[in-house]
Design an enzyme around this catalytic site. Structure first.
Site, PDB file in Angstrom:
ATOM      1  N   ASP A 156       0.867  -1.171   0.000  1.00 47.66           N
ATOM      2  CA  ASP A 156       0.000   0.000   0.000  1.00 47.66           C
ATOM      3  C   ASP A 156       0.907   1.224   0.000  1.00 47.66           C
ATOM      4  O   ASP A 156       1.915   1.257   0.723  1.00 47.66           O
ATOM      5  CB  ASP A 156      -0.867   0.035   1.252  1.00 47.66           C
ATOM      6  CG  ASP A 156      -1.996  -0.966   1.242  1.00 47.66           C
ATOM      7  OD1 ASP A 156      -2.059  -1.800   0.323  1.00 47.66           O
ATOM      8  OD2 ASP A 156      -2.837  -0.924   2.173  1.00 47.66           O
ATOM      9  N   SER A 216       7.530   4.017   5.514  1.00 47.22           N
ATOM     10  CA  SER A 216       8.786   4.322   4.843  1.00 47.22           C
ATOM     11  C   SER A 216       8.537   4.385   3.339  1.00 47.22           C
ATOM     12  O   SER A 216       7.467   4.789   2.908  1.00 47.22           O
ATOM     13  CB  SER A 216       9.860   3.296   5.187  1.00 47.22           C
ATOM     14  OG  SER A 216      11.124   3.777   4.836  1.00 47.22           O
ATOM     15  N   HIS A 275       4.946  -7.332  -0.272  1.00 55.17           N
ATOM     16  CA  HIS A 275       4.706  -8.622  -0.908  1.00 55.17           C
ATOM     17  C   HIS A 275       5.420  -8.701  -2.248  1.00 55.17           C
ATOM     18  O   HIS A 275       5.807  -7.682  -2.829  1.00 55.17           O
ATOM     19  CB  HIS A 275       3.198  -8.819  -1.104  1.00 55.17           C
ATOM     20  CG  HIS A 275       2.419  -8.808   0.179  1.00 55.17           C
ATOM     21  ND1 HIS A 275       1.784  -9.921   0.677  1.00 55.17           N
ATOM     22  CD2 HIS A 275       2.180  -7.802   1.077  1.00 55.17           C
ATOM     23  CE1 HIS A 275       1.185  -9.615   1.822  1.00 55.17           C
ATOM     24  NE2 HIS A 275       1.410  -8.330   2.080  1.00 55.17           N
TER      25      HIS A 275
END
Length: 297
Positions: A102, A259, A158
Site C-alpha cells: 500500500d 517508509s 509482498h
C-alpha cells in the site's frame, strides 16, 4: 477524530518549515532507536494510549486488520499488523507486475543517464542508491517507481510477481524523513538513508529490484528470506547471497513503521500509463507490464 481537530492537525503538518524542523532538525538516529525500543514494550494499556495519540496525527484505520489472537500488546504489533483475508486481491492479469505494498505514488519514470528523480529538480544516481554500479547496471535505461508508505498504512510488503531473491545489500545510513517536504529539501535523501537493495529475478530471467528505504522513527526491516531483522545500528554494507523464491503476492517482510520502497525495472518492462504522483495504490494492483503483455494489447 473531530473535523475541527483534523483541520488543526492538517494546518500544523502542512506548514513546511515547521514540519521539516520537527521531523528532521532533531537527533534522528537517537529518536529512531528510542522508537524501536518503545514500540517493542508489551503493555496493552500503553498500546491503547499510544494508538489514541497516534490517531491525533494520522488517519489510522484498523478496521481491515486481523488482530493477533492475544490482541495488540505493543505498538510493533500495530505497525506490523496483518490484514483480514481477501482485503488485498492480487491482480491476475497475465505478464504484469503488481504493487508490493500500500502506498502513495511518488516520483517515477525512466532512468536517464543513470539518474532517477527524487523530487522536482532533485535527482540521484541509482548506483549510489544500490551501493554498487554493477548492481544498478540492469536498470540503466529502465524505469523506477517510488512508493511511499505513511505511518498509518499497512506495513507489510509482498512479491510483485513470481520471483527469486538473489541478493540483499543492507546499507547503513541516516534516517531523514521521506515525506515530500524533506524530498524537496535534502539532496540525495534516499542515498543517505538506511536502505536495503533486494535484487530479484523473474522466472524468465528478467531482473527486478526493490529498494526499501528507512525513515525517521523507522529503520528496521524484516525480510523473511533472510530470517532476520535488519536494524539501523548495524554498520554496513551487509551483503547476503540468496536463492529464495516467492510467489506473486506472497509476503516478503515488513517495515516497523512507514517508509518508502523504490521499484526498479529493466528496459522493456513498462510502468502503467495511469500512474500519477499523489495517487494512492494498494498492494496487488498492477503497476507495470512485462514485454509479453505488449504483444497482447
Amino acid at each position: 477524530m473531530s473535523m475541527k481537530l483534523a483541520r488543526w492537525r492538517d494546518r500544523l503538518t502542512q506548514q513546511e518549515d515547521l514540519n521539516f524542523l520537527l521531523t528532521n532538525r532533531v537527533p534522528r538516529l537517537a529518536l529512531t532507536r528510542f522508537m524501536g525500543w518503545y514500540a517493542g514494550i508489551e503493555s496493552p494499556l500503553l498500546t491503547r494510549f499510544s494508538v489514541a495519540l497516534w490517531r491525533l496525527f494520522t488517519d489510522l484505520d484498523l478496521s481491515e486488520a486481523q488482530p493477533p489472537e492475544r490482541g495488540y500488546r505493543s505498538l510493533r504489533d500495530v505497525f506490523t499488523r496483518r490484514l483480514k483475508p481477501g482485503m488485498r486481491p492480487i491482480a491476475t492479469t497475465p505478464a504484469t507486475v503488481v504493487s508490493p505494498c500500500d502506498a502513495i505514488v511518488g516520483a517515477h519514470g525512466p532512468v536517464t543517464r543513470g539518474m532517477a528523480l527524487q523530487a522536482k529538480g532533485m535527482d540521484y544516481r541509482i548506483a549510489e542508491l544500490f551501493g554498487d554500479a554493477t548492481r544498478a547496471a540492469p536498470y540503466l535505461n529502465g524505469s523506477y517507481l517510488t512508493l511511499r508508505l505513511t505511518s498509518s498504512m499497512y506495513h507489510r510488503f509482498h512479491a510483485p510477481a513470481d520471483l527469486r531473491i538473489e541478493r540483499v545489500t543492507h546499507i547503513a545510513g541516516d534516517t531523514w524523513n521521506v515525506n515530500p517536504i524533506a524530498l524537496k529539501r535534502v539532496e540525495r535523501l534516499f542515498c543517505r538513508n538506511v536502505r536495503a537493495a533486494v535484487e530479484c529475478q523473474l522466472p524468465d530471467g528478467t531482473p527486478i529490484a526493490l529498494v526499501p528505504v528507512a525513515a525517521i522513527l523507522v529503520a528496521s526491516l524484516r525480510l523473511h528470506a533472510l530470517d532476520l531483522t535488519l536494524r539501523p545500528d548495524h554498520p554496513g554494507p551487509h551483503r547476503f547471497e540468496g536463492d529464495h523464491a516467492h510467489a506473486r503476492g506472497e509476503e516478503m517482510g515488513w517495515f516497523e513503521q512507514g517508509s518508502t520502497i523504490i521499484v526498479f525495472l529493466p528496459p522493456g518492462v513498462n510502468l502503467s500509463a495511469g500512474l500519477q504522483v499523489g495517487d494512492r495504490i494498494r498492494m496487488g494492483e498492477v503497476i507495470a507490464q512485462l514485454p509479453s503483455a505488449d504483444g497482447d494489447e
